[in-house]
Design a protein around this motif. Sequence first.
Motif, short mmCIF file in Angstrom:
data_model
loop_
_atom_site.label_atom_id
_atom_site.label_comp_id
_atom_site.label_asym_id
_atom_site.label_seq_id
_atom_site.Cartn_x
_atom_site.Cartn_y
_atom_site.Cartn_z
N SER A 449 0.87 -1.17 0.00
CA SER A 449 0.00 0.00 0.00
C SER A 449 0.91 1.22 0.00
CB SER A 449 -0.90 0.00 1.24
OG SER A 449 -1.81 -1.06 1.19
N MET A 450 0.81 2.04 -1.04
CA MET A 450 1.77 3.12 -1.25
C MET A 450 1.09 4.47 -1.08
SD MET A 450 3.90 1.42 -4.38
CE MET A 450 4.34 -0.32 -4.34
N SER A 451 1.80 5.53 -1.41
CA SER A 451 1.23 6.87 -1.35
C SER A 451 1.79 7.72 -2.47
CB SER A 451 1.52 7.53 0.01
OG SER A 451 2.92 7.74 0.17
N VAL A 452 1.07 8.80 -2.78
CA VAL A 452 1.52 9.76 -3.79
C VAL A 452 2.30 10.87 -3.09
CG1 VAL A 452 0.81 11.42 -5.54
CG2 VAL A 452 -0.42 9.25 -5.31
N TYR A 542 -8.70 7.04 -13.65
CA TYR A 542 -8.37 6.68 -12.28
C TYR A 542 -9.63 6.52 -11.45
CZ TYR A 542 -4.31 9.03 -14.26
OH TYR A 542 -3.32 9.43 -15.11
N THR A 543 -9.53 5.65 -10.43
CA THR A 543 -10.64 5.45 -9.50
C THR A 543 -10.19 5.85 -8.10
OG1 THR A 543 -11.38 3.55 -10.81
CG2 THR A 543 -12.34 3.81 -8.62
N TYR A 544 -10.96 6.72 -7.46
CA TYR A 544 -10.71 7.10 -6.07
C TYR A 544 -11.56 6.22 -5.16
CZ TYR A 544 -8.79 11.51 -7.97
OH TYR A 544 -8.06 12.46 -8.66
N TRP A 545 -10.93 5.72 -4.11
CA TRP A 545 -11.62 4.90 -3.11
C TRP A 545 -11.64 5.68 -1.79
CZ3 TRP A 545 -13.32 -0.38 -3.34
CH2 TRP A 545 -13.21 -0.96 -4.61
N LEU A 546 -12.83 5.97 -1.29
CA LEU A 546 -12.99 6.69 -0.03
C LEU A 546 -13.36 5.69 1.07
CD1 LEU A 546 -13.30 8.90 -2.26
CD2 LEU A 546 -14.93 10.04 -0.73
N GLU A 547 -12.69 5.78 2.21
CA GLU A 547 -12.97 4.87 3.31
C GLU A 547 -12.95 5.64 4.63
OE1 GLU A 547 -8.56 3.03 4.35
OE2 GLU A 547 -9.63 2.17 2.62
N TYR A 548 -13.69 5.10 5.60
CA TYR A 548 -13.74 5.70 6.93
C TYR A 548 -13.19 4.69 7.92
CZ TYR A 548 -15.64 8.21 10.99
OH TYR A 548 -15.79 8.89 12.18
N GLY A 569 -4.80 3.20 -10.31
CA GLY A 569 -4.48 3.43 -11.72
C GLY A 569 -3.50 4.56 -11.97
N TYR A 570 -3.10 5.29 -10.93
CA TYR A 570 -2.26 6.47 -11.13
C TYR A 570 -0.78 6.09 -11.11
CZ TYR A 570 -0.49 11.24 -10.54
OH TYR A 570 0.17 12.44 -10.70
N SER A 584 -2.51 0.37 -4.70
CA SER A 584 -3.20 1.47 -4.04
C SER A 584 -2.19 2.55 -3.69
CB SER A 584 -3.92 0.98 -2.78
OG SER A 584 -2.99 0.65 -1.77
N ALA A 585 -2.58 3.80 -3.86
CA ALA A 585 -1.72 4.93 -3.51
C ALA A 585 -2.54 5.93 -2.70
CB ALA A 585 -1.16 5.59 -4.76
N LEU A 586 -2.16 6.12 -1.45
CA LEU A 586 -2.85 7.02 -0.53
C LEU A 586 -2.56 8.47 -0.91
CD1 LEU A 586 -4.46 7.33 2.19
CD2 LEU A 586 -2.21 7.37 3.31
N LEU A 587 -3.59 9.31 -0.89
CA LEU A 587 -3.40 10.75 -1.11
C LEU A 587 -3.25 11.44 0.23
CD1 LEU A 587 -6.01 11.53 -3.94
CD2 LEU A 587 -3.65 10.69 -4.12
#
Length: 647
Positions: A449-452, A542-548, A569-570, A584-587
Amino acid sequence: MNIKRTKQLLLMGSCLLPSALICSNALATTGAVPQNNYCASSGGGNYEHIAGVSAGGVNNTSSGQSAYTDYTNLTAELSVGQNQITLTPGFVNNAYTEYWSVYIDLNNDGDFSDIDELVGSGNGRSALTTTLDIPASAEGVTSRMRIAMKYNSPVANACENFNSGEVEDYSVTIKKRDTTQLENTCLSQTPTDQSALVDGVPVCVKSSSQFQSFSVPGADTAGSVAITTSYGQGNLTLEARNGEGGYPRPGDDSIRSKHIGNTECVVISNPTKYWTNIVMRGLFKGATIVADLGATSCRKEPGPIDPGNVAYEFSHVNVIIFPISFNGTPLPWSRDQINADMETVKQYYAEQSYGRFNVTWEIKPEIYINEPKSKYDSDTKAWHQLYADKIAEAGVDMNFPGEANLVMMAAPQVSTINSQAGPPFIQLYHHKPGTIAHEMGHAMGLRHSMSVEAGNHVINSGNDTIRNYGNPHAMMGMGAHTLEEYNLMYKSYFKGWLTDAEVPLITSSGTYRIYAFDHGTANGTNAPGNIGLRLMSGNGDYTYWLEYRTTNDRYNTNTKNGVLVNIKGYMENEPLPSFWNHRSALLDMTPNSKDNSRWAQEDETDAELAIGKSFTDPWNGFKITPIARGGQEDSANAWIDVKVEKL
């Protein structure tokens, strides 16, 4: 009985012999000096003889002592490249170590003294199977093959006369190559050790869980190069480039062929440099490769385009565990501890999947290495080969262990090697449930699980990079040690873990409620509504995934006050088919709010989009703003409302 005479009668077709002797259907001249200007060579003695030769369609057996036998009435048909031959010694009483030498007159000049005319050799006390290496220059030649078997040492040359052993001559034809067909070379060859491919010569490729590479010389004068792969198990991607720049690398301009299975085709037109470099990527075994200089089409046509690794298809996984100990360094993980930790992992995956996934395991007998670990601390290459051999000896192929199986090698830490995995194999040196669960994720096909990292921007700064382990909240990022939740995007990789209704794709403006997704159990999500949202970027890429997320042991105060957003996809380039097509890349919605002085992911610990803050898709797809939260805190009933404005 005169053994030498018996053999002569036998080979002349007389079968009126004791049943212990083998009757050959070949006629031969025994004791004669070979003709056609070939030098004489012979053995002798009363203890051993050549009992069998099998190669190129010849399967000749004989019995009894003879110094020399002429079998030139039998013709072995060989191919350019590697050819398998089986050589069997015969003994009167005890077995002895015999040395074999196989010569072929490759240029048909009446001798065996030219370079490379010793085409095969080996030794042993029983049947020996080895390979004969035939160069392309011998294509179409019909000449002679000489086989010498000598006791205790190899012959010095093809013309030696010696006291113990035998010499046999055969005719041989090197077949012309059919460049319109590709044979399955792994049925008759051992995997090649060569790094350069010979024009038009197919070879069997070593099994791979990542990649194998080759070079093809002489491309600059050929006009074109066609490279074909096929056969075997797995799924490979073929990449090639001509000229400077070395071997193909992910994301470069190399020509690629990515289809389902191992049949691939790459054609390079008008190569300008001498070398063409090739990489075969993926998880595969039993594959054949050939490079044809001057060809403009491949020997086989690939099938459908490979969609890549789109999902883990099974609702279960079985882990085959191989414990390993060294002399003086036992494995600090008993069978009881293994079972207890695997039970924790089983429960973890049951909760992550909301009761839709099962983990089983089997512990194999411990492998004891009667050597000190220090030997392999200084030679990790030998260590990797050692455990691979030991697992193979136990009857398990660690690259192809069977459907829904993983192989886990558990050992004391060797050198400074970290626990690591790639489908379907795990090296485990840190024996904790979190590490096991993390490496199982890799072995089933997930990246980290990565990040931008976008400087002062959230994304699309023009100079973005992807930070490995960049998500400190998630299992496949930095959350393994505390058994943190998989992020929602990675949960979607596992078939059946999520439904579209639980994480809907939002296509219109409105306010949407998301319930905490990290309070699921084996009985389900326990949430009364959506546990996430998906949104498409304005360019559709790209697809954004929002989670709580509300239960992260380190950062729960932060994540309770906003939503975490991962993008799919980014900046992706996943070259290995065995891994998922996406990562997955966390913003980080508060870039540069922390200086990372304590650890590299410090800045991402407050990555959530907090209530009252907004984020706009830089490709003009939407604007999102968390506006309120409520419900029972620290439960599946905790919720956050997100306002979505479609642009």
